[in-house]
Scaffold this active site. Structure first.
Site, short mmCIF file in Angstrom:
data_model
loop_
_atom_site.label_atom_id
_atom_site.label_comp_id
_atom_site.label_asym_id
_atom_site.label_seq_id
_atom_site.Cartn_x
_atom_site.Cartn_y
_atom_site.Cartn_z
N SER A 413 0.97 -0.78 0.23
CA SER A 413 0.19 -0.02 -0.30
C SER A 413 0.74 1.26 -0.44
CB SER A 413 -0.41 0.15 1.32
OG SER A 413 -2.07 0.92 1.02
N PRO A 414 0.62 1.70 -0.73
CA PRO A 414 1.13 3.71 -0.62
C PRO A 414 1.59 4.56 0.84
CG PRO A 414 -1.33 4.12 -1.64
CD PRO A 414 -0.99 2.32 -1.14
N GLN A 491 1.61 6.09 -6.78
CA GLN A 491 0.24 7.10 -6.55
C GLN A 491 0.93 8.73 -7.08
OE1 GLN A 491 -0.95 8.13 -2.37
NE2 GLN A 491 -2.55 7.10 -2.62
N TYR A 572 -7.21 14.81 1.14
CA TYR A 572 -5.73 15.68 0.61
C TYR A 572 -6.51 16.50 -0.75
CZ TYR A 572 -2.30 13.62 3.02
OH TYR A 572 -1.63 13.01 4.01
N ARG A 620 -7.64 5.86 -5.77
CA ARG A 620 -7.65 5.69 -4.13
C ARG A 620 -8.82 6.63 -3.30
NH1 ARG A 620 -3.97 4.04 0.89
NH2 ARG A 620 -4.45 2.02 0.23
N ARG A 715 1.52 -1.18 6.80
CA ARG A 715 2.52 -1.45 8.11
C ARG A 715 2.71 -2.77 8.33
NH1 ARG A 715 -2.01 0.23 12.08
NH2 ARG A 715 -3.34 -0.57 11.06
C1 FMN Z 1 3.90 5.83 7.36
C2 FMN Z 1 2.52 5.59 6.86
C3 FMN Z 1 2.27 6.34 5.57
C4 FMN Z 1 0.80 6.43 4.94
N1 FMN Z 1 0.91 6.69 3.49
C5 FMN Z 1 0.06 6.90 2.23
C6 FMN Z 1 -0.19 7.90 1.20
O1 FMN Z 1 1.24 7.98 1.19
N2 FMN Z 1 -0.37 8.14 0.30
C7 FMN Z 1 -1.86 6.59 0.96
O2 FMN Z 1 -2.91 6.59 -0.04
N3 FMN Z 1 -1.73 6.66 1.66
C8 FMN Z 1 -1.23 6.13 3.48
N4 FMN Z 1 -0.78 5.81 4.29
C9 FMN Z 1 -1.77 4.53 4.22
C10 FMN Z 1 -1.57 3.33 4.29
O3 FMN Z 1 -2.12 2.86 2.66
C11 FMN Z 1 -2.84 2.80 4.49
O4 FMN Z 1 -4.03 2.92 3.58
C12 FMN Z 1 -3.33 2.39 6.09
O5 FMN Z 1 -1.92 2.86 6.15
C13 FMN Z 1 -4.00 0.85 6.73
O6 FMN Z 1 -3.52 0.17 6.02
P1 FMN Z 1 -2.32 -0.46 7.30
O7 FMN Z 1 -3.25 -1.16 7.70
O8 FMN Z 1 -2.11 -1.94 6.44
O9 FMN Z 1 -0.98 0.20 7.72
C14 FMN Z 1 0.62 5.78 5.05
C15 FMN Z 1 0.15 4.56 6.03
C16 FMN Z 1 1.37 4.97 6.89
C17 FMN Z 1 1.59 3.54 8.54
#
Ligand code: FMN
Ligand code: FAD
Length: 763
Positions: A413-414, A491, A572, A620, A715
């Site tokens: 994921s981004p 992205q 955003y 997204r 994560r």
């Molecule tokens: C450190 C960090 C940076 C993130 N940056 C982005 C981002 O740049 N773009 C985005 O769409 N989501 C971003 N997210 C959200 C994640 O892509 C994801 O949607 C969110 O962490 C939930 O997924 P998870 O439970 O697997 O961590 C970020 C999440 C984390 C933890």
């Protein structure tokens, strides 16, 4: 102690038994308004695993109950002309009447007094005469109402209609679900045998279908005859019977989901359905009632005061009850939304039904019925184009979007790294993305890469607006393509009012300590009281930003990215156009959802125009603002998905939240997956699910049930770039390719995981 059990259902009777067992000197009386053998309803089910607790509490009554059990192991689902059977589920059924007669007998034997045909007008009055009152007066508990100010009940009356019937037709080989399409819509039955010659037959449907049939004005007899006609093919000429003499009219009900703030007041405690209900489709109401009776009796015996016993009772039971109620809610919602799934292939429909409460996982289904699950896995792989004889977990099925072929269903994921210098990715990014591409995920998505310097979230965000950015990204993409078989997606986004903030590990979303740049948004909003007010965008601003997206997409195409994702989530810029919380425009870009989607769609169309036709684009979204009706709710997300689909977006990446500081998200395992499920199955669009998905089991059940096409993990990939390869080793799957220099590590991992022989070519 002088104890009254108000209600002679399972909770009241089993309380009397459990209390007497622990201390025979207690003076216990059960008050029941009905006669001993009067009972509504037919059978109740227990699952094998839930009966152990009851058996160790009182082996004598458990033995008596067991002698009357009808057992079955299979679940059969009739759907679209097929009968699909899976086994290993282990249930038992008993007539409610038999259960109550056995409990009455046991309670009397232990010295409890049973007062039948005694209606109690007020638990409050009873509580003056007794030291302790257990209010087990059922679903429509008068006690709960009498002390509503203390118990603070919340009753959620659910949408579907159901009626509890019986039949002499045998359903003794399986717990049977029957889905029938009628002239008025779908109607379904839950049927199970509970003694030698009778089966429970619960009929359920939506309120719309119920109205069209005219059930509202039918007598119980007419209602039974109509249901017989609907399920004629399955009843072998047997009748459907109602014994709901206590109900007026056609005896159809809406299920009330009961929750209470507290279960005790002075010397009265609520128990069983009076305190909390679990939907009949998870068959646990009786178990809950009996287990609560055990807990209360335990604490009455162990605690020095009644109040201490109540506190322990609530503490111990509340979590368990909530856990079951949450599974029950998942299950009842599945039935409420079943029309969403009625297009699914019978294999997938059956899987979705079996896993509806989220209590049964993919691997748990394998333990129950390996053959059936492998058949379903083979079906999934065949559909994914993996060949006819492939049996692998769904996460290892290929997927195709336009000409991009993904080797499996896992997406990194981004995730913003905040390590760029003036928007330029550095060696950090080369190593970070390179590692994740080596780690087995089919698709690696970059962090939000910003289309202009002021479109960055923080000074550490990557950009795609200068030639050196394009060069740096090209180096990363080239590495991924040369050294791995992963694909890489860029992205693209613009920060809007959430821009000019600190790095993620500083104070997230807080303004910079110095050097802030001006921010813009659809309307003059502030992200929080501390952030600067955004300038409302003019048409000229909108044109300029659109051009910036186009230029960035052209650079990403030259850098060789396999896919683009447009970031329209998390508050955003583009997300802030979509949600009414931050878009107050009065022009064509504000107001209705269609208007609010206009600018994000304009950006998509402009980018699509320059992006290679063979390569896909995803968008997204935040499918829920988590602020209730004021913001985006999941049903709006279906509308958003529909507009994206019509515009030609290839896949919707379904995230949620981060659009308002007022949001109150409800977290949990896979908590955003229902939004992906809804979009995918209501409009038939490909989706990616994301959010607290961290086990291979989660991924496999999401995919197999058709709740998403791809699964993003964020994560987990920060903690372990090799998440997919490790999952394969743990599961004993030998089909995922490792980088050749790592073969020795791979072989050791497979051996240590005890998952059989290492892949071919192992050292
Ligand atoms: C450190 C960090 C940076 C993130 N940056 C982005 C981002 O740049 N773009 C985005 O769409 N989501 C971003 N997210 C959200 C994640 O892509 C994801 O949607 C969110 O962490 C939930 O997924 P998870 O439970 O697997 O961590 C970020 C999440 C984390 C933890
Ligand atoms: C369609 C359907 C199917 C179900 N299937 C299952 C199943 O398969 N498995 C399962 O475990 N559960 C099932 N249940 C749930 C189960 O029936 C209840 O959860 C269970 O009976 C709860 O027990 P209880 O003792 O709390 O309440 P009840 O069984 O409702 O008992 C309450 C008793 O209190 C008496 N009473 C009420 N008010 C007074 C008063 N003022 N004075 C004197 N007496 C009073 C009532 O007459 C009644 O006998 C199902 C429920 C429904 C509606």
């Amino acid at each position: 102690m002088k104890i009254a059990c108000l209600g002679g259902g399972p909770a009241g009777l089993y309380s009397a038994i459990s209390i007497k067992l622990r201390d025979a000197t207690h003076d216990v009386t059960v008050f029941e308004r009905n006669r001993p053998d009067d009972t509504f309803g037919w059978g109740v089910v227990f699952s094998n695993e839930t009966f152990d607790n009851i058996a160790s509490n009182d082996p004598a009554s458990a033995q008596a109950i067991r002698e009357h059990f009808a057992y079955w192991d299979d679940i059969a689902v009739h759907y679209r002309g097929e009968r699909i059977v899976s086994t290993g589920h282990g249930f038992s059924g008993i007539a409610r009447k038999t259960l109550l007669l056995l409990l009455q007998e046991r309670a009397s034997e232990l010295g409890a007094k049973l007062r039948f045909q005694t209606e109690i007008a007020s638990a409050g009055e009873l509580a003056k005469e007794y030291d302790f009152v257990i209010a087990a007066d059922g679903l429509n508990s008068k006690t709960r109402n009498e002390f509503a100010h203390a118990f603070k009940p919340a009753i959620d009356t659910r949408k579907n209609k159901f009626v509890w019937l019986g039949t002499r037709q045998r359903f003794d080989d399986a717990f049977t679900f029957i889905f029938e399409e009628t002239e008025h819509g779908w109607v379904w039955a839950h049927a199970y045998q509970f003694n030698a010659d009778t089966a429970t037959f619960i009929v359920e449907c939506s309120e719309t279908v119920w109205r069209k049939f005219g059930f509202a004005t039918m007598s119980q007899d007419e209602s039974c005859r109509t249901c017989e006609r609907i399920f004629e093919r399955y009843l072998g000429g047997h009748r459907l019977m109602s014994n709901a003499t206590h109900l007026r009219g056609s005896a159809w009900l809406n299920f009330p989901r009961v929750l209470c703030d507290t279960w005790s007041h002075e010397n009265i405690v609520l128990m069983g359905d009076a305190a909390a209900t679990a939907h009949f489709s998870v068959g646990s109401g009786t178990k809950l009632a009996m287990e609560s009776a055990i807990a209360m009796a335990d604490y009455l015996a162990s605690e020095p005061t009644l109040q201490a016993a109540f506190a322990k009772y609530e503490d111990a039971r509340r979590t368990e009850v909530l856990r079951l109620q949450s599974a029950a809610r998942n299950s009842l919602e599945w039935f409420e939304d079943v029309e969403r799934y009625l297009h699914l292939d019978p294999v997938q429909f059956n899987y979705s039904l079996l896993t509806r409460s989220q209590r049964i996982s993919h691997e748990n289904l394998r333990l129950r019925d390996r053959d059936w699950l492998e058949g379903a896995e083979a079906w999934f792989q065949r559909l994914a184009g993996a060949g006819d004889n492939t049996i692998r977990r769904p996460m290892f099925a290929p997927f195709r979007l336009r000409d991009m072929r993904l080797k499996n269903r896992i997406v990194v994921s981004p995730m913003a790294q905040y390590k760029a210098v003036d928007g330029c990715p550095t060696d950090w990014h080369l190593v970070h993305y390179g590692e994740r591409a080596k780690g087995g995920a089919a698709l690696v998505c970059t962090e939000m890469t910003c289309v202009s310097p002021e479109g960055r979230i923080t000074p550490g965000c990557t950009g795609m607006y200068a030639p050196e950015h394009e060069r740096a990204w090209t180096r990363i993409v080239d590495f991924v393509h040369a050294e791995t078989d992963a694909k890489i997606c860029c992205q693209l986004g613009h920060s809007g009012a959430k821009g000019s903030t600190q790095l993620g590990w500083e104070e997230m979303d807080a303004p910079l300590k110095s050097g802030n740049w001006p921010v813009m948004a659809p309307s003059p909003v502030t992200w929080s009281e501390r952030n600067q007010r955004a300038r409302a965008m003019t048409r000229a601003d909108m044109d300029r930003v659109r051009e910036e997206f186009v230029v960035a997409a052209e650079m990403a195409a030259r850098a060789g990215f396999d896919m683009l994702e447009i970031h329209c989530a998390h508050g955003y810029l583009l997300s802030s156009f979509i949600t009414p919380l931050t878009n107050w425009r009065t022009d064509n870009y504000g107001g209705s959802l269609q208007n609010r989607m206009r600018y994000p769609l304009e950006i998509f169309q402009a980018v699509r125009g320059v992006w290679p036709a063979a390569k896909p684009i995803s968008v997204r979204i935040s499918a829920n603002d988590w602020v209730g009706a004021e913001g985006i709710e999941p049903r709006d997300a279906v509308g958003i998905g529909r507009m994206l689909q019509e515009a030609g977006v290839d896949i919707c990446d379904v995230s949620a939240g981060q659009t308002s500081v007022k949001a109150r998200p409800v977290y949990g395992r896979m908590f955003q997956t229902p939004f992906s499920d809804r979009i995918r199955n209501e409009i038939g669009m490909a989706t990616m699910a994301v959010g607290n998905i961290y086990e291979p089991d989660h991924v496999n059940s999401i995919l197999m049930a058709g709740r998403a096409d791809l699964v993003c993990l964020a994560r987990p990939h920060l903690a372990n770039p090799y998440w997919t390869l490790h999952a394969a080793a743990r599961l004993g799957d030998r089909g995922e390719a490792w980088p050749p220099p790592y073969y020795a590590g791979r072989d050791q991992l497979y051996r240590l995981a005890g998952s059989g022989e290492p892949p071919a070519g192992a050292v």
